[in-house]
Design a protein around this motif. Structure first.
Motif, PDB file in Angstrom:
ATOM      1  N   SER B  27       0.835  -1.200   0.000  1.00 26.20           N
ATOM      2  CA  SER B  27       0.000   0.000   0.000  1.00 26.20           C
ATOM      3  C   SER B  27       0.871   1.252   0.000  1.00 26.20           C
ATOM      4  O   SER B  27       1.837   1.360   0.770  1.00 26.20           O
ATOM      5  N   GLY B  28       0.535   2.188  -0.887  1.00 27.71           N
ATOM      6  CA  GLY B  28       1.283   3.439  -0.952  1.00 27.71           C
ATOM      7  C   GLY B  28       2.411   3.435  -1.955  1.00 27.71           C
ATOM      8  O   GLY B  28       2.987   4.486  -2.267  1.00 27.71           O
ATOM      9  N   HIS B  29       2.761   2.264  -2.467  1.00 28.49           N
ATOM     10  CA  HIS B  29       3.804   2.196  -3.491  1.00 28.49           C
ATOM     11  C   HIS B  29       3.236   2.612  -4.834  1.00 28.49           C
ATOM     12  O   HIS B  29       2.242   2.054  -5.297  1.00 28.49           O
ATOM     13  N   THR B  30       3.897   3.587  -5.449  1.00 27.27           N
ATOM     14  CA  THR B  30       3.348   4.113  -6.695  1.00 27.27           C
ATOM     15  C   THR B  30       3.863   3.383  -7.930  1.00 27.27           C
ATOM     16  O   THR B  30       3.262   3.451  -8.985  1.00 27.27           O
ATOM     17  N   ALA B  31       4.992   2.702  -7.804  1.00 24.33           N
ATOM     18  CA  ALA B  31       5.570   2.004  -8.952  1.00 24.33           C
ATOM     19  C   ALA B  31       5.343   0.503  -8.813  1.00 24.33           C
ATOM     20  O   ALA B  31       5.465  -0.057  -7.714  1.00 24.33           O
ATOM     21  N   LEU B  32       5.007  -0.129  -9.925  1.00 17.15           N
ATOM     22  CA  LEU B  32       4.767  -1.571  -9.936  1.00 17.15           C
ATOM     23  C   LEU B  32       5.410  -2.160 -11.182  1.00 17.15           C
ATOM     24  O   LEU B  32       5.283  -1.596 -12.274  1.00 17.15           O
ATOM     25  N   TYR B  33       6.105  -3.278 -11.001  1.00 14.67           N
ATOM     26  CA  TYR B  33       6.871  -3.895 -12.086  1.00 14.67           C
ATOM     27  C   TYR B  33       6.467  -5.354 -12.245  1.00 14.67           C
ATOM     28  O   TYR B  33       6.187  -6.040 -11.266  1.00 14.67           O
ATOM     29  N   TRP B  34       6.516  -5.812 -13.470  1.00 17.48           N
ATOM     30  CA  TRP B  34       6.379  -7.235 -13.778  1.00 17.48           C
ATOM     31  C   TRP B  34       7.666  -7.716 -14.467  1.00 17.48           C
ATOM     32  O   TRP B  34       8.168  -7.048 -15.382  1.00 17.48           O
ATOM     33  N   SER B  94       7.027  -3.918  -6.255  1.00 22.39           N
ATOM     34  CA  SER B  94       6.551  -2.538  -6.124  1.00 22.39           C
ATOM     35  C   SER B  94       7.616  -1.722  -5.399  1.00 22.39           C
ATOM     36  O   SER B  94       8.469  -2.252  -4.695  1.00 22.39           O
ATOM     37  N   SER B  95       7.561  -0.409  -5.612  1.00 20.96           N
ATOM     38  CA  SER B  95       8.492   0.490  -4.932  1.00 20.96           C
ATOM     39  C   SER B  95       7.793   1.815  -4.659  1.00 20.96           C
ATOM     40  O   SER B  95       6.787   2.143  -5.295  1.00 20.96           O
ATOM     41  N   LEU B  96       8.366   2.571  -3.737  1.00 16.80           N
ATOM     42  CA  LEU B  96       7.761   3.846  -3.335  1.00 16.80           C
ATOM     43  C   LEU B  96       7.691   4.837  -4.485  1.00 16.80           C
ATOM     44  O   LEU B  96       6.815   5.687  -4.532  1.00 16.80           O
ATOM     45  N   GLY B  97       8.670   4.740  -5.381  1.00 13.95           N
ATOM     46  CA  GLY B  97       8.694   5.654  -6.501  1.00 13.95           C
ATOM     47  C   GLY B  97       9.685   5.160  -7.523  1.00 13.95           C
ATOM     48  O   GLY B  97      10.030   3.966  -7.553  1.00 13.95           O
ATOM     49  N   TYR B 106      10.381  -4.229  -3.812  1.00 13.17           N
ATOM     50  CA  TYR B 106       9.921  -5.299  -2.941  1.00 13.17           C
ATOM     51  C   TYR B 106       9.192  -6.309  -3.825  1.00 13.17           C
ATOM     52  O   TYR B 106       8.212  -5.960  -4.489  1.00 13.17           O
ATOM     53  N   PHE B 107       9.697  -7.521  -3.810  1.00 15.57           N
ATOM     54  CA  PHE B 107       9.171  -8.544  -4.711  1.00 15.57           C
ATOM     55  C   PHE B 107       8.168  -9.454  -4.013  1.00 15.57           C
ATOM     56  O   PHE B 107       8.288  -9.756  -2.823  1.00 15.57           O
ATOM     57  N   GLY B 108       7.211  -9.896  -4.794  1.00 13.81           N
ATOM     58  CA  GLY B 108       6.333 -10.963  -4.350  1.00 13.81           C
ATOM     59  C   GLY B 108       7.028 -12.303  -4.549  1.00 13.81           C
ATOM     60  O   GLY B 108       8.121 -12.367  -5.117  1.00 13.81           O
ATOM     61  N   PRO B 109       6.380 -13.395  -4.110  1.00 16.87           N
ATOM     62  CA  PRO B 109       6.983 -14.720  -4.228  1.00 16.87           C
ATOM     63  C   PRO B 109       6.913 -15.298  -5.631  1.00 16.87           C
ATOM     64  O   PRO B 109       7.562 -16.300  -5.923  1.00 16.87           O
TER      65      PRO B 109
END
Lengths: 111, 116
Positions: B27-34, B94-97, B106-109
């Motif tokens: 929550s609050g992380h504006t950047a999301l990566y795949w 995801s990351s804060l920016g 921060y990676f998911g599993p």
């Protein structure tokens, strides 16, 4: 296309030995990160280096960013079995700020 | 606090079927990566979202791949007409920016996709 090559690809050493992992590119990066990944999990950040020539130390791990910001190295002193894992470098691409990951170095430290 | 979560953790599908992979960022992380990771290899960038900006889709390998991020939070990666070469672990982070100094991702599993 920006690429990051890591060497060696695989490394198996005895506990207590020292090792260095290299991350090389022909491209310049704004900054560079090192991650470690264990089986079944996502990578976890170890360090970020930003300035060319920068050296950072985290306990037994020493990270260096090349003067030209095209390459980096990770040196581990007195490796321990707990250091076993996949080490990944990731360069932050200038302008787009996306992350370009290296090819990975799989380290196994034997007790 | 909760980290990045992904679902399903494993997905086995037949060649030609469509699949949807889900990512719940911090929550609050504006950047999301795949990213996509083949067995024991490095990560291949697929797409990233930053706030309300247009996503960077430059890493998507073909037009069978698409992704969306609804309400600046949850993201779904869709693969249509799956092929065997799509088999891999799909990682979300995801990351804060974002910026030149790099933000911690921060990676998911991951979701392990197997196409039979």
């Amino acid at each position: 296309t920006q690429l990051l090559e890591q060497s060696p690809q695989f490394l198996s050493i005895q506990e207590g030995e020292n090792l260095t992992v290299y991350c090389n590119s022909s491209s310049v990066f704004s900054s560079l990160q090192w991650y470690r990944q264990e089986p079944g999990e996502g990578p976890v950040l170890l360090v970020t280096v930003v300035t060319g020539g920068e050296v950072k130390k985290l306990k037994r791990l020493t990270f260096q960013f090349g003067d030209a910001r095209k390459d980096s190295s990770l040196h581990i002193t007195a490796a321990q079995p707990g250091d076993t894992g996949l080490y990944l470098c990731a360069g932050v691409s200038s302008g787009t700020y996306k992350y370009i990951f290296g090819t990975g170095t799989r380290l196994k430290v034997l007790a | 606090g909760a980290g990045v979560s992904q679902s399903p953790s494993n997905k086995v599908t037949e060649k030609g079927k469509d699949v949807e992979l889900r990512c719940d960022p911090i929550s609050g992380h504006t950047a999301l990566y795949w990213y996509r990771q083949s067995l024991g290899q490095g990560l291949e960038f697929l797409i990233y979202f930053q706030g309300n900006s247009a996503p960077d889709k430059s890493g998507l390998p073909s037009d069978r791949f698409s992704a969306e991020r609804t309400g600046g939070s949850v993201s779904t990666l869709t693969i249509q007409r799956t092929q065997q070469e799509d088999s891999a672990v799909y990682l979300c982070a995801s990351s804060l920016g974002f910026g030149p100094s790099g933000y911690e991702q921060y990676f998911g599993p991951g979701t392990r996709l197997t196409v039979t």
